[in-house]
Scaffold this active site. Structure first.
Site, mmCIF file in Angstrom:
data_model
loop_
_atom_site.group_PDB
_atom_site.id
_atom_site.type_symbol
_atom_site.label_atom_id
_atom_site.label_comp_id
_atom_site.label_asym_id
_atom_site.label_seq_id
_atom_site.Cartn_x
_atom_site.Cartn_y
_atom_site.Cartn_z
ATOM 1 N N LYS A 134 -59.494 87.580 -52.362
ATOM 2 C CA LYS A 134 -60.498 88.917 -52.060
ATOM 3 C C LYS A 134 -61.141 89.193 -53.686
ATOM 4 C CE LYS A 134 -61.555 91.230 -48.630
ATOM 5 N NZ LYS A 134 -61.902 90.490 -47.179
ATOM 6 N N GLY A 189 -68.012 100.403 -30.089
ATOM 7 C CA GLY A 189 -68.831 99.913 -31.162
ATOM 8 C C GLY A 189 -69.705 98.818 -30.759
ATOM 9 N N GLY A 229 -71.682 96.582 -32.166
ATOM 10 C CA GLY A 229 -72.409 96.166 -33.326
ATOM 11 C C GLY A 229 -72.629 94.771 -33.315
ATOM 12 N N VAL A 237 -70.485 92.087 -33.350
ATOM 13 C CA VAL A 237 -69.472 91.441 -32.586
ATOM 14 C C VAL A 237 -69.266 92.193 -31.417
ATOM 15 C CG1 VAL A 237 -67.095 90.973 -32.480
ATOM 16 C CG2 VAL A 237 -68.220 90.892 -34.575
HETATM 17 P P1 NAD Z 1 -71.202 96.281 -37.403
HETATM 18 O O1 NAD Z 1 -71.188 97.252 -38.342
HETATM 19 O O2 NAD Z 1 -72.134 95.326 -37.000
HETATM 20 O O3 NAD Z 1 -70.714 97.096 -35.946
HETATM 21 C C1 NAD Z 1 -70.083 98.220 -35.696
HETATM 22 C C2 NAD Z 1 -70.557 99.101 -34.970
HETATM 23 O O4 NAD Z 1 -69.588 100.193 -34.523
HETATM 24 C C3 NAD Z 1 -71.844 99.687 -35.501
HETATM 25 O O5 NAD Z 1 -73.101 99.659 -34.690
HETATM 26 C C4 NAD Z 1 -71.622 101.236 -35.442
HETATM 27 O O6 NAD Z 1 -72.646 102.075 -35.364
HETATM 28 C C5 NAD Z 1 -70.586 101.404 -34.463
HETATM 29 N N1 NAD Z 1 -69.528 102.576 -34.532
HETATM 30 C C6 NAD Z 1 -68.982 102.899 -35.963
HETATM 31 N N2 NAD Z 1 -68.332 103.969 -35.702
HETATM 32 C C7 NAD Z 1 -68.099 104.118 -34.299
HETATM 33 C C8 NAD Z 1 -67.332 105.001 -33.430
HETATM 34 N N3 NAD Z 1 -66.643 105.907 -33.715
HETATM 35 N N4 NAD Z 1 -67.786 104.845 -32.125
HETATM 36 C C9 NAD Z 1 -68.406 103.891 -31.510
HETATM 37 N N5 NAD Z 1 -69.290 103.062 -32.287
HETATM 38 C C10 NAD Z 1 -68.925 103.040 -33.713
HETATM 39 O O7 NAD Z 1 -69.776 95.466 -37.592
HETATM 40 P P2 NAD Z 1 -69.182 93.972 -36.875
HETATM 41 O O8 NAD Z 1 -69.474 92.651 -37.717
HETATM 42 O O9 NAD Z 1 -69.848 94.102 -35.384
HETATM 43 O O10 NAD Z 1 -67.749 94.236 -37.019
HETATM 44 C C11 NAD Z 1 -67.156 95.143 -36.263
HETATM 45 C C12 NAD Z 1 -65.635 95.054 -36.664
HETATM 46 O O11 NAD Z 1 -65.062 93.955 -36.656
HETATM 47 C C13 NAD Z 1 -65.440 95.604 -38.334
HETATM 48 O O12 NAD Z 1 -64.166 96.324 -38.251
HETATM 49 C C14 NAD Z 1 -65.298 94.361 -39.133
HETATM 50 O O13 NAD Z 1 -64.545 94.646 -40.122
HETATM 51 C C15 NAD Z 1 -64.564 93.360 -38.035
HETATM 52 N N6 NAD Z 1 -64.744 92.049 -38.234
HETATM 53 C C16 NAD Z 1 -66.054 91.569 -37.995
HETATM 54 C C17 NAD Z 1 -66.140 90.233 -38.203
HETATM 55 C C18 NAD Z 1 -67.408 89.577 -37.945
HETATM 56 O O14 NAD Z 1 -67.554 88.191 -37.860
HETATM 57 N N7 NAD Z 1 -68.728 90.277 -38.120
HETATM 58 C C19 NAD Z 1 -65.064 89.195 -38.511
HETATM 59 C C20 NAD Z 1 -63.808 90.147 -38.434
HETATM 60 C C21 NAD Z 1 -63.537 91.460 -38.321
#
Ligand code: NAD
Length: 347
Positions: A82, A179, A181, A183
């Protein structure tokens, strides 16, 4: 209490910590390599405002060890690393990321880096200008990372429901996705595709508006998601949401989502277990992007999304099976399994 670096490294089996101080950019960063016995270390770059240097060091060590555990659980020929970059006034961002890129290049393939909190496509392009040991967010890279994560989460949820009930029967299931986002939105679409009822929350109104045309799910307020009755609660937003009070409010049988570190403290995994809620450990479930990225860098192949999901599913099944047999919390069993594999690798 300040962390005693060498004691902590010896206790947890860390191999190397590089402290980078780049006067030109103002960058102060730590690169922690936890374990490279199985193969090169993988881990993203986190840029964060830390209250003290010690907190940054603690984070670098904790996060790189978590990456080792993920690699061990997924039986990847890779280990954990990291980078943490201290967010400070006057930091020249581009120059800082380029300095990190040069430091990664000097490690000559012992470490591959990629995205993490506050490090996205723009920052990775700066790192990529200095090293090839970084995930290229463009067409030359592994691609479909969020899709791989979402598919792993989907298949892991299926494994959890099958473990509980022997069958899944999606049309009778309700999943609450917290959320929408990168994923969460893909997971919701995947669940709808198999006929599940999807209820979702999203804190960002602009994102809700953006998705309105492509995704037709039942929306609820973000404060109400946790207590909404469902089969599966899938946290796909922030970490730290499961604590003494929120666990009391849950009305689900399974908690399984993409969010990193949803447990506020490790003992909350045991609290969920005591409440009879099956918690699928995030460090196994959200590894789809890691599988895709590591296999791309190490073997030059883009493992198809469905195969990535199947690999995550196998890992989840092994943890849940052991947890059931031992009547212990899956979060505890998962850590134990990972640490046993790491110890065996070192031996
Ligand atoms: P992202 O930032 O695209 O999506 C997160 C979403 O959650 C955003 O749209 C945000 O507005 C929303 N959000 C934040 N707080 C909220 C709440 N209290 N209630 C409802 N919605 C809320 O992130 P992502 O890439 O989709 O990743 C999501 C999670 O998965 C993160 O914790 C990330 O660390 C983890 N993760 C992602 C990946 C990946 O491949 N993208 C891999 C491993 C882990």
């Amino acid at each position: 209490m300040p962390l005693q670096l060498f004691d902590a490294m010896a206790r947890e089996g860390f191999e190397e910590v590089v402290a980078l101080s780049d006067a030109a950019s103002g960058a102060r960063a730590l690169i922690a390599l936890h374990d490279t016995h199985a193969g090169p270390a993988f881990g993203g770059i986190r840029r964060w405002t830390y209250e003290a240097e010690n907190a940054a060091l603690h984070d670098a060590l904790r996060l790189s060890r978590a990456m080792s555990r993920k690699c061990a659980l997924l039986e990847l020929p890779a280990g954990g690393g990291k980078v943490v970059l201290l967010e400070e006034e006057g930091l020249d961002l581009e120059a800082a990321y380029r300095a990190i890129g040069r430091a990664v290049q000097r490690l000559a393939g012992r470490f591959y880096t990629g995205p993490d909190v506050n490090t996205g496509a723009r920052e990775l392009a700066w790192v990529h200008a200095e090293t090839t040991y970084v995930t290229d967010p463009g067409p030359g890279g592994p691609g479909e990372l969020s899709a791989c994560t979402a598919e792993g989460v989907f298949q892991g949820i299926e494994a959890a429901l099958a473990t509980l009930d022997g069958e899944v029967d999606w049309p009778s299931r309700t999943v609450v996705v917290q959320g929408l986002g990168a994923v969460g939105a893909l997971l919701a679409t995947r669940l709808q595709g198999v006929g599940a009822r999807v209820v979702a929350s999203e804190a960002d109104p602009e994102r809700v508006h953006e998705l309105a045309r492509s995704l037709d799910v039942e929306m609820i307020e973000s404060g109400e998601d946790l207590a909404h009755p469902c089969d599966v609660f899938a946290p796909c937003a922030l970490g730290g949401i499961l604590h003494d009070l929120s666990i009391e409010r849950l009305q689900c049988r399974v908690v399984a989502g993409a969010a990193n570190n949803p447990l506020s403290r490790s003992h909350h995994g045991e609290l969920l277990h005591e409440r009879g809620i099956l918690f699928v450990p995030d460090f196994a479930l959200n590894t789809g992007a890691l599988v895709r990225g590591a296999m791309f860098h190490l073997e030059g192949q883009r493992v198809p999304v469905a195969q990535v999901g199947a690999r995550v599913r196998t890992c989840v099944e092994a943890i849940l099976e052991a947890a059931l047999a031992e009547q212990r919390a899956p979060s505890v069993v998962g850590v134990q399994l990972a640490d046993d594999r790491l110890a065996a690798g070192r031996a």
